[in-house]
Design a protein around this motif. Structure first.
Motif, PDB file in Angstrom:
ATOM      1  N   GLN A 295       8.429 -63.679 -23.323  1.00  0.00           N
ATOM      2  CA  GLN A 295       7.692 -64.105 -24.514  1.00  0.00           C
ATOM      3  C   GLN A 295       8.262 -65.409 -25.079  1.00  0.00           C
ATOM      4  N   GLN A 296       9.582 -65.469 -25.165  1.00  0.00           N
ATOM      5  CA  GLN A 296      10.206 -66.681 -25.696  1.00  0.00           C
ATOM      6  C   GLN A 296       9.961 -67.870 -24.783  1.00  0.00           C
ATOM      7  N   MET A 297      10.031 -67.627 -23.470  1.00  0.00           N
ATOM      8  CA  MET A 297       9.805 -68.725 -22.533  1.00  0.00           C
ATOM      9  C   MET A 297       8.383 -69.250 -22.652  1.00  0.00           C
ATOM     10  N   ASN A 298       7.395 -68.321 -22.713  1.00  0.00           N
ATOM     11  CA  ASN A 298       6.003 -68.744 -22.850  1.00  0.00           C
ATOM     12  C   ASN A 298       5.786 -69.517 -24.144  1.00  0.00           C
ATOM     13  N   THR A 299       6.310 -68.948 -25.227  1.00  0.00           N
ATOM     14  CA  THR A 299       6.096 -69.577 -26.533  1.00  0.00           C
ATOM     15  C   THR A 299       6.772 -70.936 -26.625  1.00  0.00           C
ATOM     16  N   LEU A 300       8.048 -70.988 -26.196  1.00  0.00           N
ATOM     17  CA  LEU A 300       8.781 -72.255 -26.282  1.00  0.00           C
ATOM     18  C   LEU A 300       8.178 -73.314 -25.368  1.00  0.00           C
ATOM     19  N   GLN A 301       7.645 -72.869 -24.228  1.00  0.00           N
ATOM     20  CA  GLN A 301       6.999 -73.829 -23.339  1.00  0.00           C
ATOM     21  C   GLN A 301       5.796 -74.463 -24.023  1.00  0.00           C
ATOM     22  N   ILE A 302       5.035 -73.617 -24.738  1.00  0.00           N
ATOM     23  CA  ILE A 302       3.870 -74.143 -25.457  1.00  0.00           C
ATOM     24  C   ILE A 302       4.314 -75.064 -26.587  1.00  0.00           C
ATOM     25  N   VAL A 303       5.269 -74.576 -27.375  1.00  0.00           N
ATOM     26  CA  VAL A 303       5.729 -75.352 -28.542  1.00  0.00           C
ATOM     27  C   VAL A 303       6.281 -76.698 -28.112  1.00  0.00           C
ATOM     28  N   TYR A 304       7.185 -76.686 -27.142  1.00  0.00           N
ATOM     29  CA  TYR A 304       7.799 -77.941 -26.722  1.00  0.00           C
ATOM     30  C   TYR A 304       6.839 -78.810 -25.929  1.00  0.00           C
ATOM     31  N   GLY A 305       5.856 -78.173 -25.249  1.00  0.00           N
ATOM     32  CA  GLY A 305       4.828 -78.951 -24.595  1.00  0.00           C
ATOM     33  C   GLY A 305       3.997 -79.719 -25.596  1.00  0.00           C
ATOM     34  N   VAL A 306       3.626 -79.027 -26.665  1.00  0.00           N
ATOM     35  CA  VAL A 306       2.855 -79.683 -27.732  1.00  0.00           C
ATOM     36  C   VAL A 306       3.672 -80.802 -28.366  1.00  0.00           C
ATOM     37  N   LYS A 307       4.948 -80.521 -28.619  1.00  0.00           N
ATOM     38  CA  LYS A 307       5.809 -81.552 -29.231  1.00  0.00           C
ATOM     39  C   LYS A 307       5.964 -82.759 -28.306  1.00  0.00           C
ATOM     40  N   GLU A 308       6.056 -82.473 -27.006  1.00  0.00           N
ATOM     41  CA  GLU A 308       6.201 -83.574 -26.051  1.00  0.00           C
ATOM     42  C   GLU A 308       4.948 -84.435 -26.049  1.00  0.00           C
ATOM     43  N   ARG A 309       3.765 -83.784 -26.051  1.00  0.00           N
ATOM     44  CA  ARG A 309       2.516 -84.549 -26.087  1.00  0.00           C
ATOM     45  C   ARG A 309       2.402 -85.341 -27.380  1.00  0.00           C
ATOM     46  N   GLU A 310       2.792 -84.718 -28.487  1.00  0.00           N
ATOM     47  CA  GLU A 310       2.758 -85.435 -29.770  1.00  0.00           C
ATOM     48  C   GLU A 310       3.683 -86.645 -29.740  1.00  0.00           C
ATOM     49  N   ALA A 311       4.855 -86.446 -29.131  1.00  0.00           N
ATOM     50  CA  ALA A 311       5.815 -87.557 -29.060  1.00  0.00           C
ATOM     51  C   ALA A 311       5.266 -88.694 -28.198  1.00  0.00           C
ATOM     52  N   ILE A 313       2.062 -89.358 -27.628  1.00  0.00           N
ATOM     53  CA  ILE A 313       0.966 -90.001 -28.366  1.00  0.00           C
ATOM     54  C   ILE A 313       1.520 -90.924 -29.442  1.00  0.00           C
ATOM     55  N   ALA A 314       2.519 -90.427 -30.163  1.00  0.00           N
ATOM     56  CA  ALA A 314       3.131 -91.243 -31.215  1.00  0.00           C
ATOM     57  C   ALA A 314       3.770 -92.502 -30.637  1.00  0.00           C
ATOM     58  N   LEU A 315       4.419 -92.338 -29.454  1.00  0.00           N
ATOM     59  CA  LEU A 315       5.063 -93.483 -28.811  1.00  0.00           C
ATOM     60  C   LEU A 315       4.034 -94.518 -28.382  1.00  0.00           C
ATOM     61  N   LEU A 316       2.925 -94.051 -27.779  1.00  0.00           N
ATOM     62  CA  LEU A 316       1.872 -94.975 -27.357  1.00  0.00           C
ATOM     63  C   LEU A 316       1.258 -95.687 -28.554  1.00  0.00           C
ATOM     64  N   THR A 317       1.049 -94.914 -29.633  1.00  0.00           N
ATOM     65  CA  THR A 317       0.494 -95.521 -30.847  1.00  0.00           C
ATOM     66  C   THR A 317       1.415 -96.602 -31.392  1.00  0.00           C
ATOM     67  N   LYS A 318       2.706 -96.281 -31.427  1.00  0.00           N
ATOM     68  CA  LYS A 318       3.689 -97.260 -31.916  1.00  0.00           C
ATOM     69  C   LYS A 318       3.738 -98.485 -31.012  1.00  0.00           C
ATOM     70  N   GLN A 319       3.653 -98.249 -29.697  1.00  0.00           N
ATOM     71  CA  GLN A 319       3.690 -99.375 -28.761  1.00  0.00           C
ATOM     72  C   GLN A 319       2.480-100.283 -28.950  1.00  0.00           C
ATOM     73  N   ASN A 320       1.293 -99.662 -29.139  1.00  0.00           N
ATOM     74  CA  ASN A 320       0.086-100.474 -29.361  1.00  0.00           C
ATOM     75  C   ASN A 320       0.201-101.277 -30.643  1.00  0.00           C
ATOM     76  N   GLU A 321       0.688-100.611 -31.690  1.00  0.00           N
ATOM     77  CA  GLU A 321       0.873-101.320 -32.961  1.00  0.00           C
ATOM     78  C   GLU A 321       1.866-102.456 -32.806  1.00  0.00           C
ATOM     79  N   LEU A 322       2.937-102.176 -32.044  1.00  0.00           N
ATOM     80  CA  LEU A 322       3.963-103.196 -31.827  1.00  0.00           C
ATOM     81  C   LEU A 322       3.408-104.367 -31.028  1.00  0.00           C
ATOM     82  N   ASN A 323       2.591-104.060 -29.995  1.00  0.00           N
ATOM     83  CA  ASN A 323       2.004-105.132 -29.188  1.00  0.00           C
ATOM     84  C   ASN A 323       1.098-106.018 -30.024  1.00  0.00           C
TER      85      ASN A 323
END
Length: 527
Positions: A295-311, A313-323
């Motif tokens: 249960q913890q592995m499934n949940t943490l995989q989802i949570v950290y997967g979502v956080k990774e995708r958010e990170a 997206i945020a990085l790409l957004t920042k890079q575009n703004e920076l460019n």
């Protein structure tokens, strides 16, 4: 007992989600836990975008509760604290609930001092706003903290206050929890009859609200009867707990019931059953741990997967703004460079001559100023040399005078007993005059005046580095050391023996707190 209740609450959450995900989630597919998590995150983002403070707080609390149920304590604490950042805009009752939750989390993590701090804040706020349920919950948790610390009297006081509040509110669930807490304290105190009575009350209230925590109470009742030696009742309650755990598929409580049955069977002499129950308990415990890890592995995989995708997206957004910002900056800089270059080009020749003339004039001023300072420095050095020479000569003159006068005094002392009686009074008067001349302080006054002219800050520096006040003799010794006189010359000036100089230097070193091996005279020369 408290740890068992905490683990049970965690396992209850895991049990509710277990049928959704027995294996790892498939690619591009989220289980219901992940869907809930994404829902909370999206609603929080939407509230932040709209700057809706109440919804921001509400969704932070939902996320905190979500993480807490899954045992991800650090994230739960983070979101509770994020909600508290808006404390001035949080309703007071919500503030109390958050403080109680933070206290409970720290209790589970054995951080008793931090738990007390949160719970005491909750109590003060609950009393201020007359929020009785919040006060009752805070007292119950605070009593549990005192129990964990072994302060059973304080624990019982808090639990009894909580009991009165829940009784006034008619809150059956709260009453059940408090009765269980009090029973746990009496069990720790080995007052099993009282523990049994309170556990029975807790069971009745949990039964009324149809709460699965009654299984834990049944295990507690069996445990208390086993400790009392009433094995028949122990078997009755523990078997009942086993039946309820099997019926509700509560693996944790089933493992606890089997373990208690093993202990009771061993005490009744049925070692074969004790062995079988223990093996079954171990098997269920391992099954529980396996389910928890999945249960913890499934949940943490989802949570950290979502956080990774958010990170990402945020990085790409920042890079575009920076460019985009870089592009605008480059265009602006090019335009600015062209303008600056044109201005510099047209003014270069005109300013070049002006700068050259200014530099020449500055160099002349600097040279004149330097020559003046060199002359002043040379004059000052000559003056210092003259004064230093005069001071050294003056000190040596004092030494010579003292030596001569001491010799004359010694000679006269020897003669006074050899001459006739009428000469003796006159010789004694002469000796007294010579001693008065030797001890005349006016010479030292003049000496100090000359010394301060050459070394104006010496006395201030000495007073800063000493551990106590220096005597007049010690200050004289410091001045003579600063003039680089030898111990023999200093002894002559001060009219004391070289051994006395050695002792005086030792005492002076102690007051100056010099380390062993440090040179006293070098120390004086460096001041």
């Amino acid at each position: 007992m408290i740890k068992e209740r905490i683990v049970f609450l965690m396992l209850l959450m895991f049990g509710l989600q277990m049928h959704y995900s027995q294996d790892l989630p498939e690619k591009n597919k989220l289980n219901p836990v992940g869907t809930s998590f994404l829902g909370f995150k999206n609603r929080l983002k939407d509230a932040i975008r709209k700057q809706d403070t109440s919804k921001i707080i509400y969704n932070h609390i939902l996320l905190a509760d979500f993480y807490r149920d899954l045992g991800v304590t650090n994230e739960a604490v983070h979101h509770y604290n994020e909600a508290l950042l808006f404390h001035s805009k949080v309703s007071d009752s919500t503030h109390v609930i958050i403080l109680n939750n933070l206290g409970s989390i720290n209790l589970e993590a054995d951080q008793y001092a931090i738990a007390k701090s949160y719970l005491q804040k909750s109590l003060r706020l609950s009393r201020t706003i007359d929020f009785q349920k919040g006060e009752a919950v805070a007292y119950a948790s605070l009593g549990a903290v005192y129990e964990k610390e072994g302060e059973y009297d304080q624990g019982l006081k808090c639990q009894n206050k909580s009991l009165r509040l829940f009784s006034a509110l008619g809150d059956y669930e709260g009453l059940a929890v408090v009765y269980e807490n009090i029973g746990s304290i009496y069990e720790d105190l080995q007052q099993y009859d009282k523990a049994y009575t309170y556990f029975k009350s807790a069971y009745e209230y949990f039964y009324r609200v149809n709460d699965d925590r009654k299984i834990n109470i049944l295990n507690n009742l069996g445990d208390v009867n086993r400790k009392k030696g009433d094995f028949e009742k122990a078997f009755f309650y523990t078997n009942k707990a086993k039946y309820e755990a099997e019926r509700t598929n509560n693996v944790h409580q089933l493992s606890s019931a089997l373990k208690d049955l093993s202990k009771t069977s061993k005490l009744t002499g049925d070692h074969l059953k004790a062995f079988d129950y223990l093996n079954a308990s171990i098997y269920k415990y391992k099954e529980e741990q396996k389910l928890r890890r999945i249960q913890q592995m499934n949940t943490l995989q989802i949570v950290y997967g979502v956080k990774e995708r958010e990170a990402k997206i945020a990085l790409l957004t920042k890079q575009n703004e920076l460019n985009r910002a870089n592009q605008r900056t480059v265009v602006f800089v090019i335009f600015l460079v062209i303008i600056i270059f044109a201005i510099v080009f047209f003014n270069y020749r005109k300013k070049k001559d002006q700068r050259f003339k200014i530099e020449q004039y500055k160099q002349q001023l600097l040279k004149a100023d330097l020559d003046k300072k060199i002359a002043e420095e040379e004059s000052l050095q000559r003056e210092i040399q003259i004064k230093t020479s005069s001071l050294s000569k003056y000190s040596l003159h004092l030494a010579h005078k003292n030596k001569v006068l001491s010799d004359v005094s010694s000679t006269l002392i020897k003669l006074k007993d050899r001459e006739r009686m009428f000469i003796k009074p006159k010789l004694e008067g002469l000796i007294a005059e010579i001693k008065a001349d030797i001890e005349d302080e006016q010479g030292w006054v003049d000496f100090i005046k000359y010394f301060e002219q050459i070394h104006p800050d010496f006395f201030k520096k000495i007073h800063k580095v000493t551990s106590g006040n220096l005597s007049t003799a010690e200050m004289r010794l410091c001045m003579l050391l600063r003039l680089s006189l030898t111990s023999k010359e200093i002894a002559s000036v001060l009219r004391i023996t070289p051994d006395s100089i050695r002792i005086a230097r030792y005492r002076l070193r102690k007051k100056l707190l010099l380390e062993k091996g440090s040179n006293l005279q070098n120390f004086m020369l460096d001041l």
